[in-house]
Design an enzyme around this catalytic site. Structure first.
Site, PDB file in Angstrom:
ATOM      1  CE  LYS A   1      -3.472   2.045   2.616  1.00  0.00           C
ATOM      2  NZ  LYS A   1      -4.603   2.115   4.180  1.00  0.00           N
TER       3      LYS A   1
ATOM      4  CE  LYS B   1      -6.459   1.879  -0.398  1.00  0.00           C
ATOM      5  NZ  LYS B   1      -7.116   2.085   0.911  1.00  0.00           N
TER       6      LYS B   1
HETATM    7 ZN   LIG Z   1      -5.666   3.312   8.357  1.00  0.00          ZN
END
Ligand SMILES: [Zn+2]
Length: 326
Positions: free
Chosen positions: A194, A246
């Site tokens: 992420k 992501k």
């Molecule tokens: Zn968070």
């Protein structure tokens, strides 16, 4: 030109193009994120994300049922808490928002795969993804709280845990807590790679975040591809059942790299900014929204993603199953 090779032979009709298409997109690939806000009685529209709302809690059941009827088989739940504190303790309370959302969603559509976003940022007064000590998130103190949170979610009936905080060792800690509490059957989909991305801007709107700081000490530097792979492989080693990248559009190389190096199912999160940009361009009349969205989703799958978390899930369910379109 080599006369023997003519690619266009396989493009002469829709039938042959369909026959040789390498990548398929179906409703089975989709996960719909749903936001629930405490203390509201009507859905609140999210300015920057047309078509996405924050639901009052008593409309969650209907939202989940509507998704199920469209053929969407998985939802990812986000809570917008009114009960914030320093640690996000509401997340491990049996009667807290997270547990209530899970129970409501499971009761509404028992066969729906109900996934919890497991973090603290929507439940902490400071908006960070864990316990803050000396102006930074304390990794190991946060893991202890995360263990309490995921066991609480399992007790509420969650089908899959999705930790998004990018703490080191989070998958091992979660696995340990679930297994020792009788939940060894619950899978974990890690937000394993992420990035600290500017594409999350509209999400802050969506969760009504007052967060002003930076998450650069735990989310990844967008410049780092090798580290992106290492993060996901580390989560696999710790016992993650599914991996994730992501955001998506700007990180197709990362998706392909993880796909080439792991046999685990791989999800991609098509995030709020990616959604908002398409919506804005479509409303300005400069693109064909449906074509752009379908092409984007196919690109994720072609790059190696198996699953797509997207605010377009509902639209896609309509577009991909024309018989249910009207
Ligand atoms: Zn968070």
């Amino acid at each position: 030109m080599n006369q023997a090779i003519r690619f266009r032979r396989r493009r002469r009709s829709a039938a042959i193009r369909d026959l040789v298409r390498e990548t398929q997109l179906t409703t089975d690939d989709l996960i719909l994120p749903i936001f629930v806000q405490e203390g509201i009685s009507e859905p609140v529209t999210i300015e920057s994300m047309p078509g996405v709302v924050r639901y009052p809690e008593d409309q969650l059941a209907q939202a989940v049922q509507n998704a199920w009827q469209l053929g969407i088989k998985a939802v990812l739940l986000f809570g917008v808490s009114e009960n914030k504190d320093d640690t996000g303790s509401d997340t491990w309370r049996e009667d807290g928002l997270l547990a209530r959302m899970i129970r409501t969603a499971k009761a509404a559509a028992p066969d729906m795969l109900v996934i919890s976003d497991n973090c603290f940022c929507e439940y902490t007064s400071h908006g960070h993804c864990g316990v803050v000590c000396d102006h930074d998130v304390d990794n190991d103190k946060t893991l202890k709280n995360l263990q309490k949170q995921v066991v609480n979610c399992a007790r509420a009936g969650v089908d899959m845990i999705a930790p998004s905080g990018m703490m080191d060792g989070m998958i091992a800690a979660i696995r340990d807590a679930l297994d020792s509490s009788g939940y060894s059957h619950i899978p974990v989909m890690s937000y394993s790679t992420k990035f600290a991305s500017a594409f999350y801007g509209p999400f802050r709107d969506a969760v009504d975040s007052t967060f002003k700081g930076s998450r650069n000490t735990y989310q990844m530097d967008p410049a780092n591809g090798r580290e992106a792979l290492a993060e996901s492989l580390e989560d696999e080693a710790q016992g993650a059942d599914l991996l994730m990248v992501k955001p998506g559009t700007a990180y197709l190389d990362v998706i392909a790299d993880i796909r080439a190096n792991s046999a685990l199912p791989l999800a991609v999160y098509h995030v709020s900014g990616e959604y908002a940009m398409i919506k804005a361009a479509a409303s300005a009349g400069v693109i064909d929204e449906q074509a752009i969205v379908l092409e984007t989703m196919l690109a994720f799958k072609r790059a190696g993603a198996d699953l797509i978390i997207t605010y377009y899930a509902t639209d896609l369910a309509h577009w991909l199953t024309p018989s249910q379109a009207d």
